[in-house]
Design an enzyme around this catalytic site. Structure first.
Site, PDB file in Angstrom:
ATOM      1  N   LYS A  14      80.671  23.236  59.284  1.00 33.22           N
ATOM      2  CA  LYS A  14      81.097  21.837  59.462  1.00 33.22           C
ATOM      3  C   LYS A  14      80.328  20.902  58.540  1.00 33.22           C
ATOM      4  O   LYS A  14      80.892  19.933  58.040  1.00 33.22           O
ATOM      5  CB  LYS A  14      81.042  21.392  60.928  1.00 33.22           C
ATOM      6  CG  LYS A  14      79.670  21.310  61.567  1.00 33.22           C
ATOM      7  CD  LYS A  14      79.808  20.884  63.022  1.00 33.22           C
ATOM      8  CE  LYS A  14      78.621  21.244  63.862  1.00 33.22           C
ATOM      9  NZ  LYS A  14      77.271  20.964  63.392  1.00 33.22           N
ATOM     10  N   ARG A  89      76.877  16.622  71.791  1.00 26.47           N
ATOM     11  CA  ARG A  89      76.550  18.019  72.084  1.00 26.47           C
ATOM     12  C   ARG A  89      76.685  18.329  73.579  1.00 26.47           C
ATOM     13  O   ARG A  89      76.532  19.464  73.992  1.00 26.47           O
ATOM     14  CB  ARG A  89      75.104  18.337  71.685  1.00 26.47           C
ATOM     15  CG  ARG A  89      74.839  18.467  70.220  1.00 26.47           C
ATOM     16  CD  ARG A  89      75.425  19.747  69.658  1.00 26.47           C
ATOM     17  NE  ARG A  89      74.521  20.550  68.862  1.00 26.47           N
ATOM     18  CZ  ARG A  89      74.248  20.391  67.587  1.00 26.47           C
ATOM     19  NH1 ARG A  89      74.743  19.386  66.922  1.00 26.47           N
ATOM     20  NH2 ARG A  89      73.462  21.235  66.954  1.00 26.47           N
ATOM     21  N   ARG A 128      72.416  30.923  55.111  1.00 22.40           N
ATOM     22  CA  ARG A 128      72.486  29.477  54.819  1.00 22.40           C
ATOM     23  C   ARG A 128      71.201  28.985  54.147  1.00 22.40           C
ATOM     24  O   ARG A 128      70.091  29.333  54.532  1.00 22.40           O
ATOM     25  CB  ARG A 128      72.708  28.690  56.107  1.00 22.40           C
ATOM     26  CG  ARG A 128      72.650  27.190  55.859  1.00 22.40           C
ATOM     27  CD  ARG A 128      73.392  26.399  56.877  1.00 22.40           C
ATOM     28  NE  ARG A 128      72.922  26.572  58.239  1.00 22.40           N
ATOM     29  CZ  ARG A 128      73.516  26.022  59.286  1.00 22.40           C
ATOM     30  NH1 ARG A 128      74.603  25.299  59.126  1.00 22.40           N
ATOM     31  NH2 ARG A 128      73.039  26.227  60.495  1.00 22.40           N
ATOM     32  N   ARG A 163      66.498  26.810  56.891  1.00 23.63           N
ATOM     33  CA  ARG A 163      66.111  26.056  58.089  1.00 23.63           C
ATOM     34  C   ARG A 163      65.350  26.965  59.048  1.00 23.63           C
ATOM     35  O   ARG A 163      65.685  28.143  59.174  1.00 23.63           O
ATOM     36  CB  ARG A 163      67.378  25.543  58.798  1.00 23.63           C
ATOM     37  CG  ARG A 163      67.986  24.367  58.125  1.00 23.63           C
ATOM     38  CD  ARG A 163      69.359  24.024  58.637  1.00 23.63           C
ATOM     39  NE  ARG A 163      69.507  24.079  60.084  1.00 23.63           N
ATOM     40  CZ  ARG A 163      70.594  23.660  60.744  1.00 23.63           C
ATOM     41  NH1 ARG A 163      71.610  23.143  60.060  1.00 23.63           N
ATOM     42  NH2 ARG A 163      70.679  23.744  62.041  1.00 23.63           N
ATOM     43  N   ARG A 174      71.238  28.647  70.305  1.00 21.53           N
ATOM     44  CA  ARG A 174      72.112  27.535  69.922  1.00 21.53           C
ATOM     45  C   ARG A 174      73.567  27.867  70.246  1.00 21.53           C
ATOM     46  O   ARG A 174      74.320  27.015  70.709  1.00 21.53           O
ATOM     47  CB  ARG A 174      71.968  27.224  68.424  1.00 21.53           C
ATOM     48  CG  ARG A 174      70.635  26.559  68.098  1.00 21.53           C
ATOM     49  CD  ARG A 174      70.223  26.796  66.660  1.00 21.53           C
ATOM     50  NE  ARG A 174      71.107  26.195  65.693  1.00 21.53           N
ATOM     51  CZ  ARG A 174      71.278  26.650  64.457  1.00 21.53           C
ATOM     52  NH1 ARG A 174      70.645  27.749  64.048  1.00 21.53           N
ATOM     53  NH2 ARG A 174      72.070  26.038  63.623  1.00 21.53           N
TER      54      ARG A 174
HETATM   55  P1  AMP Z   1      72.756  20.962  63.503  1.00 23.13           P
HETATM   56  O1  AMP Z   1      72.280  20.620  62.134  1.00 23.13           O
HETATM   57  O2  AMP Z   1      73.949  20.142  63.941  1.00 23.13           O
HETATM   58  O3  AMP Z   1      72.971  22.447  63.691  1.00 23.13           O
HETATM   59  O4  AMP Z   1      71.581  20.547  64.512  1.00 23.13           O
HETATM   60  C1  AMP Z   1      70.316  21.150  64.422  1.00 23.13           C
HETATM   61  C2  AMP Z   1      69.527  20.907  65.698  1.00 23.13           C
HETATM   62  O5  AMP Z   1      69.336  19.489  65.891  1.00 23.13           O
HETATM   63  C3  AMP Z   1      70.199  21.372  66.982  1.00 23.13           C
HETATM   64  O6  AMP Z   1      69.983  22.761  67.220  1.00 23.13           O
HETATM   65  C4  AMP Z   1      69.503  20.496  68.020  1.00 23.13           C
HETATM   66  O7  AMP Z   1      68.189  20.960  68.285  1.00 23.13           O
HETATM   67  C5  AMP Z   1      69.361  19.168  67.295  1.00 23.13           C
HETATM   68  N1  AMP Z   1      70.520  18.288  67.516  1.00 23.13           N
HETATM   69  C6  AMP Z   1      71.465  17.920  66.605  1.00 23.13           C
HETATM   70  N2  AMP Z   1      72.377  17.095  67.173  1.00 23.13           N
HETATM   71  C7  AMP Z   1      71.993  16.929  68.452  1.00 23.13           C
HETATM   72  C8  AMP Z   1      72.533  16.193  69.557  1.00 23.13           C
HETATM   73  N3  AMP Z   1      73.671  15.497  69.441  1.00 23.13           N
HETATM   74  N4  AMP Z   1      71.871  16.246  70.752  1.00 23.13           N
HETATM   75  C9  AMP Z   1      70.742  16.968  70.891  1.00 23.13           C
HETATM   76  N5  AMP Z   1      70.179  17.690  69.893  1.00 23.13           N
HETATM   77  C10 AMP Z   1      70.797  17.677  68.691  1.00 23.13           C
END
Ligand code: AMP
Length: 217
Positions: A14, A89, A128, A163, A174
């Site tokens: 995404k 989320r 990634r 990451r 996750r």
């Molecule tokens: P992402 O880059 O979207 O995979 O997000 C990486 C990490 O950021 C996630 O595994 C969460 O720990 C945190 N995170 C991102 N968006 C949110 C959200 N809306 N609410 C809570 N934690 C978030």
């Protein structure tokens, strides 16, 4: 231009699609994950807290992410449309997001759910790589999305890194968290009549075409 929200399991692509749409339609890509990764670098109590949650694969407290989203959406560059990636989320975030949009006089736009099977996600998560300067995303396990030079960003020449939540253990957390929280969010947007589903197992360009078709409708 319509506002766009992407919902997808971790490593579904995404972020990559959001970048393509951002460049093509000149609207900002707002990723709570990117913003939180920047906060995690800060030497503060908040930075330490966020960094710990991110590496465990858990979710950061709602009050922090709500604030991040509202502050970002108040910026002038969102007036002509924006892409939301990584938020909401959980269903509480989705309900509060409706209220934020109402306060700012924005509509949710289209919500695009990208479905990808778990085996493909595991392969993508391991491969990634992200640019530490411009956040561009690559994947060394796919031909179409690999950087031209190992560890260097094609766009800005920045260094690529992995990451620290892109390992199989954090992925499992996750992914399970995603499955647990996603159904009510999907139903929430289905009821609003704004949900579109696409097949994220397809090649990158085909996914982009599916997204553009939804935006044009
Ligand atoms: P992402 O880059 O979207 O995979 O997000 C990486 C990490 O950021 C996630 O595994 C969460 O720990 C945190 N995170 C991102 N968006 C949110 C959200 N809306 N609410 C809570 N934690 C978030």
């Amino acid at each position: 231009m319509k506002n766009i929200m992407f919902i997808a399991p971790p490593a579904a692509g995404k972020g990559t699609q959001a970048e393509i749409i951002e460049a093509k339609y000149n609207i900002p890509h707002i990723s709570t994950g990117d913003i939180l990764r920047d906060i995690a670098e800060e030497h503060s109590e908040l930075g330490e807290y966020v960094s710990e949650v991110l590496s465990s694969g858990g979710l950061v407290k709602d009050e922090i992410t709500d604030q991040i989203i509202e502050q970002r959406l108040r910026k002038a560059d969102c007036k002509n449309g924006f892409i939301i990636d990584g938020f909401p989320r959980n269903i509480d975030q989705a309900i509060r997001y409706d209220q934020i949009l109402k306060r700012l006089n924005y509509s949710v736009g289209v919500v695009i759910l990208i479905n990808v099977d778990k085996k493909t996600l595991e392969k993508r998560v391991i491969g990634r790589r992200v640019c530490e300067d411009c956040d561009a995303v690559y994947n060394i396990n796919t031909e179409e999305n690999a950087p031209l030079q190992d560890s260097i960003c094609d766009i800005c020449g920045g260094k690529l890194y992995q990451r620290n939540d892109d390992n199989l253990e954090a992925f499992e957390n996750r992914y399970n968290l995603y499955l647990e929280k996603i159904v009510p969010i999907i139903e929430h947007y289905r009821e609003q009549g704004v949900l579109y589903e696409i097949d994220g197992n397809k090649p990158k360009d085909e996914i982009t075409s599916q997204i553009e078709e939804i935006i044009r409708r």
